[in-house]
Write a protein that holds these residues in place. Structure first.
Motif, PDB file in Angstrom:
ATOM      1  N   LEU A  64       0.831  -1.205   0.000  1.00 17.85           N
ATOM      2  CA  LEU A  64       0.000   0.000   0.000  1.00 17.85           C
ATOM      3  C   LEU A  64       0.867   1.257   0.000  1.00 17.85           C
ATOM      4  O   LEU A  64       0.509   2.260  -0.627  1.00 17.85           O
ATOM      5  CB  LEU A  64      -0.943  -0.004   1.204  1.00 17.85           C
ATOM      6  CG  LEU A  64      -1.976  -1.127   1.219  1.00 17.85           C
ATOM      7  CD1 LEU A  64      -2.845  -1.021   2.464  1.00 17.85           C
ATOM      8  CD2 LEU A  64      -2.834  -1.107  -0.033  1.00 17.85           C
ATOM      9  N   ASN A  65       2.006   1.205   0.690  1.00 19.31           N
ATOM     10  CA  ASN A  65       2.929   2.330   0.637  1.00 19.31           C
ATOM     11  C   ASN A  65       3.404   2.561  -0.792  1.00 19.31           C
ATOM     12  O   ASN A  65       3.491   3.703  -1.263  1.00 19.31           O
ATOM     13  CB  ASN A  65       4.132   2.071   1.544  1.00 19.31           C
ATOM     14  CG  ASN A  65       3.750   1.985   3.011  1.00 19.31           C
ATOM     15  OD1 ASN A  65       2.645   2.356   3.401  1.00 19.31           O
ATOM     16  ND2 ASN A  65       4.664   1.478   3.821  1.00 19.31           N
ATOM     17  N   ALA A  85       1.795   1.764  -3.474  1.00 21.23           N
ATOM     18  CA  ALA A  85       0.670   2.218  -4.299  1.00 21.23           C
ATOM     19  C   ALA A  85       0.507   3.729  -4.262  1.00 21.23           C
ATOM     20  O   ALA A  85       0.025   4.328  -5.233  1.00 21.23           O
ATOM     21  CB  ALA A  85      -0.620   1.547  -3.843  1.00 21.23           C
ATOM     22  N   THR A  86       0.902   4.355  -3.164  1.00 20.14           N
ATOM     23  CA  THR A  86       0.716   5.800  -3.015  1.00 20.14           C
ATOM     24  C   THR A  86       1.998   6.588  -3.303  1.00 20.14           C
ATOM     25  O   THR A  86       2.061   7.777  -3.015  1.00 20.14           O
ATOM     26  CB  THR A  86       0.215   6.130  -1.602  1.00 20.14           C
ATOM     27  OG1 THR A  86       1.142   5.615  -0.634  1.00 20.14           O
ATOM     28  CG2 THR A  86      -1.148   5.498  -1.342  1.00 20.14           C
ATOM     29  N   SER A  87       2.995   5.918  -3.856  1.00 19.50           N
ATOM     30  CA  SER A  87       4.252   6.579  -4.206  1.00 19.50           C
ATOM     31  C   SER A  87       4.441   6.525  -5.718  1.00 19.50           C
ATOM     32  O   SER A  87       3.684   5.858  -6.419  1.00 19.50           O
ATOM     33  CB  SER A  87       5.412   5.885  -3.491  1.00 19.50           C
ATOM     34  OG  SER A  87       5.613   4.586  -4.021  1.00 19.50           O
ATOM     35  N   GLY A 114       4.146   3.338  -7.713  1.00 22.24           N
ATOM     36  CA  GLY A 114       2.815   2.756  -7.837  1.00 22.24           C
ATOM     37  C   GLY A 114       2.224   2.914  -9.224  1.00 22.24           C
ATOM     38  O   GLY A 114       1.268   2.209  -9.580  1.00 22.24           O
ATOM     39  N   ARG A 115       2.769   3.835 -10.019  1.00 20.25           N
ATOM     40  CA  ARG A 115       2.291   4.021 -11.389  1.00 20.25           C
ATOM     41  C   ARG A 115       2.867   2.979 -12.349  1.00 20.25           C
ATOM     42  O   ARG A 115       2.421   2.878 -13.487  1.00 20.25           O
ATOM     43  CB  ARG A 115       2.630   5.431 -11.873  1.00 20.25           C
ATOM     44  CG  ARG A 115       1.859   6.529 -11.131  1.00 20.25           C
ATOM     45  CD  ARG A 115       2.019   7.874 -11.810  1.00 20.25           C
ATOM     46  NE  ARG A 115       3.364   8.401 -11.648  1.00 20.25           N
ATOM     47  CZ  ARG A 115       3.735   9.204 -10.639  1.00 20.25           C
ATOM     48  NH1 ARG A 115       2.857   9.554  -9.718  1.00 20.25           N
ATOM     49  NH2 ARG A 115       4.981   9.653 -10.558  1.00 20.25           N
ATOM     50  N   ALA A 133       1.546  -1.880  -9.812  1.00 14.54           N
ATOM     51  CA  ALA A 133       0.097  -1.726  -9.680  1.00 14.54           C
ATOM     52  C   ALA A 133      -0.587  -3.084  -9.718  1.00 14.54           C
ATOM     53  O   ALA A 133      -1.526  -3.355  -8.947  1.00 14.54           O
ATOM     54  CB  ALA A 133      -0.442  -0.841 -10.805  1.00 14.54           C
ATOM     55  N   ARG A 174      -4.826  -7.045  -3.032  1.00 18.60           N
ATOM     56  CA  ARG A 174      -6.184  -6.704  -2.600  1.00 18.60           C
ATOM     57  C   ARG A 174      -7.148  -7.843  -2.942  1.00 18.60           C
ATOM     58  O   ARG A 174      -8.004  -8.211  -2.130  1.00 18.60           O
ATOM     59  CB  ARG A 174      -6.624  -5.406  -3.274  1.00 18.60           C
ATOM     60  CG  ARG A 174      -7.963  -4.850  -2.752  1.00 18.60           C
ATOM     61  CD  ARG A 174      -9.131  -5.331  -3.556  1.00 18.60           C
ATOM     62  NE  ARG A 174     -10.403  -4.897  -2.991  1.00 18.60           N
ATOM     63  CZ  ARG A 174     -11.564  -5.423  -3.331  1.00 18.60           C
ATOM     64  NH1 ARG A 174     -11.636  -6.395  -4.218  1.00 18.60           N
ATOM     65  NH2 ARG A 174     -12.682  -4.980  -2.762  1.00 18.60           N
ATOM     66  N   SER A 210      -7.550   0.227   4.885  1.00 21.53           N
ATOM     67  CA  SER A 210      -7.522   1.581   5.455  1.00 21.53           C
ATOM     68  C   SER A 210      -6.694   1.626   6.728  1.00 21.53           C
ATOM     69  O   SER A 210      -5.920   2.564   6.955  1.00 21.53           O
ATOM     70  CB  SER A 210      -8.950   2.053   5.740  1.00 21.53           C
ATOM     71  OG  SER A 210      -9.700   2.153   4.564  1.00 21.53           O
ATOM     72  N   VAL A 217      -3.012   1.727   6.025  1.00 20.33           N
ATOM     73  CA  VAL A 217      -2.558   3.050   5.586  1.00 20.33           C
ATOM     74  C   VAL A 217      -2.468   3.996   6.780  1.00 20.33           C
ATOM     75  O   VAL A 217      -1.485   4.736   6.941  1.00 20.33           O
ATOM     76  CB  VAL A 217      -3.503   3.618   4.513  1.00 20.33           C
ATOM     77  CG1 VAL A 217      -3.136   5.062   4.185  1.00 20.33           C
ATOM     78  CG2 VAL A 217      -3.445   2.770   3.241  1.00 20.33           C
TER      79      VAL A 217
END
Length: 202
Positions: A110-111, A113-115, A118-119, A124, A131, A167, A170
């Motif tokens: 998840l870390n 994914a938000t950095s 993550g693109r 991805a 998930r 959640s 995160v």
């Protein structure tokens, strides 16, 4: 003759996993990796190809050694009726008690994914795969815990439980108490479904 490897691959992967978990891919330099592992860059690159190769190995290790052992009771056949609450209580305990690295570092995937990494399509895909694996396991837990629940409601409950866990992971980096309360909400949903007149088993 080929180069002889003088280090334990699994130990190196665990060392870089901890570093990527704490700082993220972009926050780790090659000298950081050398320091953490005690292995020079030429040897690391010979074994893993690149810094990205090390990160990919760390992700695989994270799934195999951190994620899947916790999910294993939810993947058995049959699943114990208490497996889902036990899993959620376990996640909550880790968050509430501040056990490292979960409290300090949240979730490696998840870390990512938000950095910026993550693109990347492969990263991805790994996040989405995680998930999906989590949701499948929790759905099996819902079915075992509430066998009388209609399929549509069971699916919705599994999705809500999955969202609560993600959640919480995160939030763990910034507000561990709120992360624990997020898991509490999922547990409360399960208890509500078990109450008389809730449409599940008596």
């Amino acid at each position: 003759m080929g180069r002889v490897q003088t280090f334990d691959t699994d130990e190196v992967v665990r060392a870089v996993r901890a570093l990527f978990w704490e700082r993220g891919f972009e926050g780790v330099s090659v000298p950081d990796l050398e320091t953490a592992t005690g292995v020079g860059r030429s040897s690391l690159y010979h074994a893993f190809g690149s810094k990205r190769g090390l990160f990919d190995a760390a992700v695989r290790s994270y799934l195999e050694e951190v994620v899947r052992p916790r999910l294993r009771p939810l993947t058995l056949d049959p699943v114990d009726p208490g497996a889902l609450p036990a899993y959620l209580h376990g996640v909550r305990t880790v968050l509430a008690e501040g056990r490292a690295p979960a409290l300090r570092s949240g979730c490696l995937l998840l870390n990512a994914a938000t950095s910026p990494i993550g693109r990347d399509e492969a990263v991805a895909g790994a996040v989405l795969g995680y998930r999906a694996e989590l949701h499948t396991a929790l759905a099996r837990g819902v079915a075992a815990h509430l066998p009388g629940l209609p399929a549509e409601e069971a699916g919705q409950l599994a999705t809500l439980c999955t969202a609560s866990v993600l959640s919480a992971m995160v939030l763990a980096r910034v507000d561990p108490a709120e992360a624990a309360r997020t898991v509490d909400a999922a547990l409360a949903l399960l208890r509500a479904r078990l109450s008389p007149g809730a449409g599940s088993r008596p």
